[in-house]
Scaffold this motif. Structure first.
Motif, short mmCIF file in Angstrom:
data_model
loop_
_atom_site.label_atom_id
_atom_site.label_comp_id
_atom_site.label_asym_id
_atom_site.label_seq_id
_atom_site.Cartn_x
_atom_site.Cartn_y
_atom_site.Cartn_z
N ALA A 86 2.09 -13.21 -4.21
CA ALA A 86 3.01 -12.07 -4.09
C ALA A 86 4.20 -12.24 -5.01
CB ALA A 86 3.47 -11.93 -2.64
N LEU A 89 3.20 -11.65 -8.59
CA LEU A 89 3.04 -10.21 -8.83
C LEU A 89 4.40 -9.58 -9.10
CD1 LEU A 89 1.41 -7.57 -8.83
CD2 LEU A 89 1.68 -7.50 -6.34
N TRP A 186 -3.56 -2.67 -11.00
CA TRP A 186 -2.11 -2.84 -11.06
C TRP A 186 -1.54 -2.24 -12.34
CZ3 TRP A 186 -0.09 -3.60 -6.63
CH2 TRP A 186 -0.80 -4.29 -5.65
N HIS A 217 -1.27 -7.14 -1.74
CA HIS A 217 -1.39 -7.78 -3.05
C HIS A 217 -2.55 -8.78 -3.07
CE1 HIS A 217 1.40 -10.15 -0.52
NE2 HIS A 217 0.63 -11.13 -0.92
N PHE A 220 -4.67 -9.21 -6.27
CA PHE A 220 -4.00 -9.49 -7.54
C PHE A 220 -4.54 -10.81 -8.10
CE2 PHE A 220 -0.23 -11.23 -9.90
CZ PHE A 220 -0.26 -10.32 -10.93
#
Length: 339
Positions: A86, A89, A186, A217, A220
């Motif tokens: 996270a 990201l 994303w 997330h 990701f």
């Protein structure tokens, strides 16, 4: 692990309202007089990049503008779980606004003073490379970016590279492209945010808070470090080459910052509260070695109340521009004068 985020001491904040703002003309005169002898080391902080659109952590009162904000901590960023994902990201989204920012008046004024030989060393707490951009913009056409390295010391690292937890360094733009290829969802989301006009609040370390969007997330993907793969190791623990809260500044950087102070005659501090000890100890070093010290900042700093450090309470941009012009004319006149 419990870490405290650096703050300006309460006793300084409580007396900040009593400090009168210096007039523009007086500020220019005092700064010009201070830097005119030359051999100046300059220490800058987040305040000098605000006019470039990069938010500082603290406002003019020295307090965090968002009292509930929690910056990225080193151990959180390097966490191998989804929690670490996270934060990485957030860094992916936070980098482009910093990368695309342009130098402002303060950066250009300091670059002019560097080219004039008045500022011999520039130490910055900022990781945005705006001092480099300004210096290169004013450099001769045959200059290479590598010539900038000796004249600017990045105390807290740079966003322009990333590194894995085994020390392998990767160019940040290349790494951003690798992330984009691995995460088309994303990339689409980033374009939607840009088109919506919803502002992302980017902080000086390239971090952006995405909590307002409330999405998961978990999908990701972080590319693996190519150098680690060559060493038969799979590794996705990669972070910006920035000193985050809870991380230690390399000894070589600490020693270089001390050498800059020791080899100069005076220290000019611009746009920083000196809340982080890595910056405050440079003020202490300058005072211990009997250097002249001046602080140009709008709002309280940890230098307030230290009699040996003269405080100029003003925004840096126009003051440094006009002070640089004043000193430049003096330098030019002395060069042109008959001998």
């Amino acid at each position: 692990m419990r870490l405290s985020v650096p703050r300006v001491p309460n006793f300084v904040l409580s007396t900040s309202t009593s400090t009168p703002r210096t007039s523009h003309s007086e500020a220019v005169e005092r700064i010009a007089e201070f830097i005119k002898p030359g051999n100046v080391t300059v220490l800058t902080g987040a305040g000098v990049s605000v006019d470039s659109g990069i938010r500082a952590y603290r406002g003019h009162d020295g307090r965090y503008m968002n009292p509930n904000y929690k910056p990225i901590l080193y151990h959180e960023l390097m966490d191998e779980t989804m929690k670490g994902h996270a934060f990485r990201l957030r860094s992916y989204f936070g980098y482009p606004p910093v990368r695309d920012a342009l130098p402002n008046t303060t950066h250009h004024a300091l670059a002019a003073l560097q080219h004039a030989g008045i500022v011999s060393h520039l130490i910055t707490q900022n990781v945005d490379r705006l001092h480099h951009k300004a210096l290169l913009n004013q450099a001769p056409s045959n200059w290479l970016p590598s010539k900038l390295t000796p004249s600017i010391l990045e105390l807290h690292g740079t966003l322009s590279n990333v590194c894995c937890n085994h020390g392998h360094v990767i160019d940040r733009d290349s790494f951003q492209d690798m992330i984009s290829i691995s995460n088309p969802k994303w990339v689409t989301f980033a374009k939607e945010i840009e088109q919506s006009g919803i502002p992302l609040k980017t902080n000086p370390d390239g971090d952006v808070d995405l909590g307002q969007f409330g999405f998961s997330h978990s999908d990701f993907q972080i590319p693996e470090c190519a150098q680690c793969l060559k060493e038969n190791r799979r590794n996705t623990i990669i972070k910006p080459q920035v000193i985050f809260f809870g991380e230690t500044i390399p000894l070589s950087i600490k020693e270089a910052s001390y050498n800059a102070i020791d080899s100069s005659d005076r220290l000019l501090i611009v746009g920083t509260t000196l809340a982080t000890y890595s910056a405050f100890r440079l003020l202490k070093r300058a005072l211990e070695t009997h250097k002249d010290v001046a602080v140009l900042n709008l709002g309280p700093t940890r230098a307030d109340g230290i009699l040996a450090a003269q405080k100029i309470e003003h925004h840096s941009g126009l003051v440094l521009r006009d002070a640089a012009k004043s000193v430049w004319y003096v330098v030019a006149a002395s060069i042109d004068a008959p001998h």
